[in-house]
Design a protein around this motif. Structure first.
Motif, PDB file in Angstrom:
ATOM      1  N   ILE A  67      17.763 -59.615   0.802  1.00  0.00           N
ATOM      2  CA  ILE A  67      17.112 -58.315   0.683  1.00  0.00           C
ATOM      3  C   ILE A  67      18.182 -57.279   0.338  1.00  0.00           C
ATOM      4  N   LEU A  68      17.776 -56.305  -0.475  1.00  0.00           N
ATOM      5  CA  LEU A  68      18.628 -55.185  -0.844  1.00  0.00           C
ATOM      6  C   LEU A  68      17.941 -53.899  -0.437  1.00  0.00           C
ATOM      7  N   MET A  69      18.710 -52.999   0.155  1.00  0.00           N
ATOM      8  CA  MET A  69      18.193 -51.709   0.599  1.00  0.00           C
ATOM      9  C   MET A  69      19.008 -50.595  -0.029  1.00  0.00           C
ATOM     10  N   HIS A  70      18.332 -49.657  -0.655  1.00  0.00           N
ATOM     11  CA  HIS A  70      19.012 -48.444  -1.109  1.00  0.00           C
ATOM     12  C   HIS A  70      18.034 -47.287  -1.072  1.00  0.00           C
ATOM     13  N   GLY A  71      18.555 -46.083  -1.115  1.00  0.00           N
ATOM     14  CA  GLY A  71      17.697 -44.910  -1.088  1.00  0.00           C
ATOM     15  C   GLY A  71      16.902 -44.811   0.197  1.00  0.00           C
ATOM     16  N   ASP A  72      15.581 -44.621   0.071  1.00  0.00           N
ATOM     17  CA  ASP A  72      14.728 -44.470   1.247  1.00  0.00           C
ATOM     18  C   ASP A  72      14.837 -45.660   2.186  1.00  0.00           C
ATOM     19  N   ALA A  73      14.855 -46.876   1.629  1.00  0.00           N
ATOM     20  CA  ALA A  73      14.910 -48.071   2.468  1.00  0.00           C
ATOM     21  C   ALA A  73      16.167 -48.105   3.317  1.00  0.00           C
ATOM     22  N   ARG A  74      17.244 -47.571   2.789  1.00  0.00           N
ATOM     23  CA  ARG A  74      18.511 -47.608   3.529  1.00  0.00           C
ATOM     24  C   ARG A  74      18.587 -46.493   4.571  1.00  0.00           C
ATOM     25  N   TYR A  75      18.077 -45.273   4.223  1.00  0.00           N
ATOM     26  CA  TYR A  75      18.288 -44.114   5.080  1.00  0.00           C
ATOM     27  C   TYR A  75      17.071 -43.702   5.919  1.00  0.00           C
ATOM     28  N   LEU A  76      15.868 -43.949   5.428  1.00  0.00           N
ATOM     29  CA  LEU A  76      14.677 -43.413   6.077  1.00  0.00           C
ATOM     30  C   LEU A  76      13.836 -44.465   6.787  1.00  0.00           C
ATOM     31  N   TRP A  77      14.253 -45.712   6.714  1.00  0.00           N
ATOM     32  CA  TRP A  77      13.513 -46.787   7.375  1.00  0.00           C
ATOM     33  C   TRP A  77      14.433 -47.579   8.296  1.00  0.00           C
ATOM     34  N   LYS A  78      13.966 -47.772   9.523  1.00  0.00           N
ATOM     35  CA  LYS A  78      14.666 -48.658  10.458  1.00  0.00           C
ATOM     36  C   LYS A  78      14.241 -50.100  10.182  1.00  0.00           C
ATOM     37  N   HIS A  79      15.131 -51.022  10.457  1.00  0.00           N
ATOM     38  CA  HIS A  79      14.763 -52.437  10.355  1.00  0.00           C
ATOM     39  C   HIS A  79      15.133 -53.147  11.650  1.00  0.00           C
ATOM     40  N   GLU A  80      14.341 -54.163  11.994  1.00  0.00           N
ATOM     41  CA  GLU A  80      14.530 -54.875  13.253  1.00  0.00           C
ATOM     42  C   GLU A  80      14.007 -56.302  13.123  1.00  0.00           C
ATOM     43  N   ILE A  81      14.503 -57.167  14.011  1.00  0.00           N
ATOM     44  CA  ILE A  81      13.996 -58.534  14.124  1.00  0.00           C
ATOM     45  C   ILE A  81      13.744 -58.793  15.601  1.00  0.00           C
ATOM     46  N   ASN A  82      12.484 -58.956  15.943  1.00  0.00           N
ATOM     47  CA  ASN A  82      12.103 -59.249  17.327  1.00  0.00           C
ATOM     48  C   ASN A  82      11.634 -60.695  17.382  1.00  0.00           C
ATOM     49  N   ARG A  83      12.418 -61.561  18.021  1.00  0.00           N
ATOM     50  CA  ARG A  83      12.058 -62.983  18.079  1.00  0.00           C
ATOM     51  C   ARG A  83      11.584 -63.392  19.477  1.00  0.00           C
ATOM     52  N   ASP A  84      11.092 -62.404  20.233  1.00  0.00           N
ATOM     53  CA  ASP A  84      10.448 -62.758  21.496  1.00  0.00           C
ATOM     54  C   ASP A  84       9.201 -63.594  21.204  1.00  0.00           C
ATOM     55  N   PRO A  85       8.775 -64.408  22.157  1.00  0.00           N
ATOM     56  CA  PRO A  85       7.561 -65.214  21.951  1.00  0.00           C
ATOM     57  C   PRO A  85       6.387 -64.341  21.516  1.00  0.00           C
ATOM     58  N   GLU A  86       5.637 -64.841  20.546  1.00  0.00           N
ATOM     59  CA  GLU A  86       4.434 -64.227  19.987  1.00  0.00           C
ATOM     60  C   GLU A  86       4.728 -63.101  19.008  1.00  0.00           C
ATOM     61  N   PHE A  87       6.000 -62.714  18.847  1.00  0.00           N
ATOM     62  CA  PHE A  87       6.308 -61.656  17.900  1.00  0.00           C
ATOM     63  C   PHE A  87       6.594 -62.208  16.510  1.00  0.00           C
ATOM     64  N   GLN A  88       7.124 -63.414  16.421  1.00  0.00           N
ATOM     65  CA  GLN A  88       7.445 -64.001  15.127  1.00  0.00           C
ATOM     66  C   GLN A  88       6.221 -64.756  14.604  1.00  0.00           C
ATOM     67  N   VAL A  89       5.328 -64.002  13.987  1.00  0.00           N
ATOM     68  CA  VAL A  89       4.077 -64.550  13.449  1.00  0.00           C
ATOM     69  C   VAL A  89       3.980 -64.159  11.980  1.00  0.00           C
ATOM     70  N   TRP A  90       3.613 -65.131  11.153  1.00  0.00           N
ATOM     71  CA  TRP A  90       3.420 -64.856   9.729  1.00  0.00           C
ATOM     72  C   TRP A  90       2.131 -65.517   9.269  1.00  0.00           C
ATOM     73  N   GLU A  91       1.243 -64.694   8.708  1.00  0.00           N
ATOM     74  CA  GLU A  91      -0.054 -65.167   8.233  1.00  0.00           C
ATOM     75  C   GLU A  91      -0.792 -65.952   9.317  1.00  0.00           C
ATOM     76  N   GLY A  92      -0.739 -65.419  10.533  1.00  0.00           N
ATOM     77  CA  GLY A  92      -1.480 -65.990  11.643  1.00  0.00           C
ATOM     78  C   GLY A  92      -0.818 -67.169  12.328  1.00  0.00           C
ATOM     79  N   GLN A  93       0.333 -67.612  11.843  1.00  0.00           N
ATOM     80  CA  GLN A  93       1.019 -68.761  12.423  1.00  0.00           C
ATOM     81  C   GLN A  93       2.333 -68.319  13.061  1.00  0.00           C
TER      82      GLN A  93
END
Length: 271
Positions: free
Chosen positions: A226-252
């Motif tokens: 992933i590449l971040m610049h402009g708004d994505a770099r300065y105006l958006w926070k990013h995080e990874i939460n891998r607690d149980p039930e948080f890592q879900v993609w398309e219902g799985q």
């Protein structure tokens, strides 16, 4: 004609001249560039590479390349990190480098530059298209960031065990615009959320927290970039939460295993 000359210049930068020494060629084979030109054939075209970018339409300046590194190159990169000896002690899970980066990280930076310049992307209508080289907004990095030297001079290698993630944050202002994150091993979901008005570090910027959903999920598969610049770099926070039930993609729910990430940034000039 100018595009062809630029292509040749980048090929020389990434692969070196044909007169490279045996040692240089050995280093190139240890961690080859992602856009391998048919075993070194410099006449290969963009269509030979098939590296596709996806523009995250909800967040200006956020781009994803899901298949940046094929499996064999992921393995080479993981071996290069292991050979550094940063994580021989069991309690160490993060390593920082500033200034002169390891050879493999410099090669990785060149791979990112080449992938940005030569690859294709999915347009809004779902078709695969080439870059409009005259449209800065249609590319993952604008020219002033893509051609700066060095592209990156700081890296973080981070190992996450199952269940470990990173809290929501915006990267420190000591780093310039344009940040790259390469994800290896376990698949995970990274969430992006708008910064608060109180915590925004950019002056004279109007923050409208109702302009987008609360969190934007991005699936980071092994070998993705992933590449971040402009708004994505300065105006958006990013995080990874891998607690149980948080890592879900398309219902799985995603099966969590060890994950390794490499973050590449450039330090701001000292005043």
């Amino acid at each position: 004609m100018e595009v062809e000359e630029e292509r040749k210049r980048i090929v020389r930068e990434v692969f070196g001249d044909s007169s490279s020494s045996d040692e240089e060629q050995q280093q190139q084979h240890q961690f080859p560039a992602i856009a391998t030109l048919n075993g070194g054939n410099s006449s290969a075209t963009v269509d030979d590479r098939h590296y596709i970018w996806e523009q995250i339409k909800e967040i200006e300046g956020l781009w994803l390349c899901p298949e940046f590194l094929p499996p064999e190159h992921q393995s080479s990169l993981l071996r290069a990190i292991e050979d550094e000896g940063w994580f021989t002690e069991g309690f160490h899970n993060q390593a920082h480098r500033f200034g002169d980066l390891p050879a493999w990280a410099i090669k990785l930076s060149s791979c990112i530059r080449e992938a940005v310049y030569f690859s294709k992307y999915f347009s809004e209508c779902g078709d695969m298209e080439s870059w409009d080289l005259n449209n800065e907004e249609s590319r993952p990095l604008p020219s002033e960031l893509l051609w700066r030297e060095p592209l990156f001079d700081q890296l973080i290698a981070h190992i996450y065990q199952p269940g470990e993630g990173i809290c929501a944050h915006v990267d420190l202002m000591r780093f310039e615009d344009g940040i790259a994150i390469v994800s290896l091993e376990s698949t995970c979901v990274m969430h992006f959320s708008l910064v608060d008005k109180e915590t925004c570090c950019i002056k004279d910027v109007e923050i409208q927290n109702n302009a987008a959903p609360m969190k934007i999920p991005i699936l980071l598969s092994p070998g993705s970039l992933i590449l971040m610049h402009g708004d994505a770099r300065y105006l958006w926070k990013h995080e990874i939460n891998r607690d149980p039930e948080f890592q879900v993609w398309e219902g799985q729910e995603l099966h969590q295993k060890k994950r390794t990430s490499i973050t590449l940034r450039k330090l701001c000039p000292q005043v």
